[in-house]
Design an enzyme around this catalytic site. Sequence first.
Site, PDB file in Angstrom:
ATOM      1  N   ARG A 104      36.502  42.972  34.270  1.00  0.00           N
ATOM      2  CA  ARG A 104      37.236  44.046  34.962  1.00  0.00           C
ATOM      3  C   ARG A 104      38.081  44.752  33.898  1.00  0.00           C
ATOM      4  NH1 ARG A 104      40.501  44.220  40.635  1.00  0.00           N
ATOM      5  NH2 ARG A 104      38.331  44.359  41.292  1.00  0.00           N
ATOM      6  N   HIS A 131      32.559  50.486  40.736  1.00  0.00           N
ATOM      7  CA  HIS A 131      32.860  49.155  41.307  1.00  0.00           C
ATOM      8  C   HIS A 131      31.612  48.681  42.060  1.00  0.00           C
ATOM      9  CE1 HIS A 131      35.047  45.779  42.525  1.00  0.00           C
ATOM     10  NE2 HIS A 131      35.909  46.298  43.371  1.00  0.00           N
ATOM     11  N   GLN A 134      31.568  45.689  44.734  1.00  0.00           N
ATOM     12  CA  GLN A 134      32.119  46.010  46.057  1.00  0.00           C
ATOM     13  C   GLN A 134      31.058  46.650  46.941  1.00  0.00           C
ATOM     14  OE1 GLN A 134      35.465  45.462  47.262  1.00  0.00           O
ATOM     15  NE2 GLN A 134      34.326  45.835  49.132  1.00  0.00           N
ATOM     16  N   ASP A 219      39.851  54.390  50.226  1.00  0.00           N
ATOM     17  CA  ASP A 219      40.429  53.506  49.210  1.00  0.00           C
ATOM     18  C   ASP A 219      41.831  54.039  48.915  1.00  0.00           C
ATOM     19  OD1 ASP A 219      40.750  51.693  47.097  1.00  0.00           O
ATOM     20  OD2 ASP A 219      39.417  52.757  45.719  1.00  0.00           O
ATOM     21  N   CYS A 259      37.857  48.802  50.765  1.00  0.00           N
ATOM     22  CA  CYS A 259      37.596  47.707  49.814  1.00  0.00           C
ATOM     23  C   CYS A 259      38.791  46.785  49.662  1.00  0.00           C
ATOM     24  CB  CYS A 259      37.156  48.274  48.467  1.00  0.00           C
ATOM     25  SG  CYS A 259      38.428  49.247  47.626  1.00  0.00           S
ATOM     26  N   ARG A 287      32.199  39.801  49.710  1.00  0.00           N
ATOM     27  CA  ARG A 287      32.228  39.789  48.245  1.00  0.00           C
ATOM     28  C   ARG A 287      31.682  38.451  47.748  1.00  0.00           C
ATOM     29  NH1 ARG A 287      35.653  43.134  45.462  1.00  0.00           N
ATOM     30  NH2 ARG A 287      34.480  42.336  43.681  1.00  0.00           N
TER      31      ARG A 287
HETATM   32  N1  NVA Z   1      40.152  52.295  43.254  1.00  0.00           N
HETATM   33  C1  NVA Z   1      40.866  51.040  43.217  1.00  0.00           C
HETATM   34  C2  NVA Z   1      39.996  49.930  43.696  1.00  0.00           C
HETATM   35  C3  NVA Z   1      40.671  48.582  43.748  1.00  0.00           C
HETATM   36  C4  NVA Z   1      39.755  47.488  44.207  1.00  0.00           C
HETATM   37  C5  NVA Z   1      41.372  50.785  41.800  1.00  0.00           C
HETATM   38  O1  NVA Z   1      40.616  51.009  40.850  1.00  0.00           O
HETATM   39  O2  NVA Z   1      42.530  50.376  41.650  1.00  0.00           O
HETATM   40  N1   CP Z   2      38.292  45.128  46.389  1.00  0.00           N
HETATM   41  C1   CP Z   2      38.656  44.505  45.257  1.00  0.00           C
HETATM   42  O1   CP Z   2      37.988  44.582  44.207  1.00  0.00           O
HETATM   43  O2   CP Z   2      39.785  43.747  45.378  1.00  0.00           O
HETATM   44  P1   CP Z   2      40.594  43.065  44.186  1.00  0.00           P
HETATM   45  O3   CP Z   2      41.225  44.159  43.368  1.00  0.00           O
HETATM   46  O4   CP Z   2      41.607  42.197  44.882  1.00  0.00           O
HETATM   47  O5   CP Z   2      39.643  42.254  43.348  1.00  0.00           O
END
Ligand code: NVA
Ligand code: CP
Length: 306
Positions: A104, A131, A134, A219, A259, A287
């Site tokens: 990540r 992502h 997801q 989101d 998500c 997930r």
């Molecule tokens: N768009 C959000 C998704 C988190 C799971 C982010 O990147 O923070």
């Molecule tokens: N939806 C998602 O990826 O959640 P987290 O940021 O908690 O991993």
Amino acid sequence: MSARHFLSLMDCTPEELLSVIRRGVELKDLRQRGVLHEPLKGRVLGMVFEKASTRTRISFEAGMIQLGGQAIFLSPRDTQLGRGEPISDCAIVMSSMLDVVMIRTFAHSNLTEFAAHSRVPVINGLSDDLHPCQLLADMQTFLEHRGPIKGKTVAWIGDGNNMCNSYIEAAIQFDFQLRVACPEGYEPNAEFLAKAGGRVTIVRDPKAAVAGAHLVSTDVWTSMGQEEETARRLALFAPFQVNRALLDLAADDVLFMHCLPAHRGEEISLDLLDDPRSVAWDQAENRLHAQKALLEFLVAEGYQAP
Ligand code: NVA
Ligand code: CP
């Protein structure tokens, strides 16, 4: 390198994606029936998190353990990655010891660079651009509740962010129509839009986007790494809140997905996750199951890059 990576939904064929999410349904059933299934005994997943996570970390770690393997959480604070060791060097070393790596990160190029030097599969656990894990869970959730998503209409409301880009790729791979309602200047990446051709339309009015839609998704308005923009985004995105009245304009059997994490009172109304049309909790649970299917596909079955 011949390892098969999962940095984007486009790294799989539509048939492979469908078989992974169908397998996710089967693995969920096995777990619910208490059947032990350990095809990854002795295998190790390395998990590099440069951003916070609840669902991604727990689902990958628990999933690996349930499949008979182990997972190692690697914070950049504690590894040489965080002290400037080149990504390529880390990839060579880490992939000589691990069987699969999940990352990540911020720039998507960090993932492509790591993957280019990795002997083992690399999975995108979220980048600034995409992502895809997801979306596996989202597509499994739709399949379980409503059957195939092919030919359906999906509305994405809010920021044209990493999740939105992955919805565009899902529209291509799973063959559905996507309407994106976002403020001007917050459109999804033009490169993704160009790939999608007529499958994706951009509209400014959330009501027009959800009209007759079978799935509505949103989101947070401020993604990780954009925190200094929060105040401006709160004002700009206010007309894009998803609430019960907006969902009433969608198809009678519409599903709502988020998500998570959610900011109640911002991108969704305070009550939306309690609405019977919301499947956000199933989506979060999936997930685990969808990623176990992905790990099986990439590691146990050892699919090679074409
Ligand atoms: N768009 C959000 C998704 C988190 C799971 C982010 O990147 O923070
Ligand atoms: N939806 C998602 O990826 O959640 P987290 O940021 O908690 O991993």
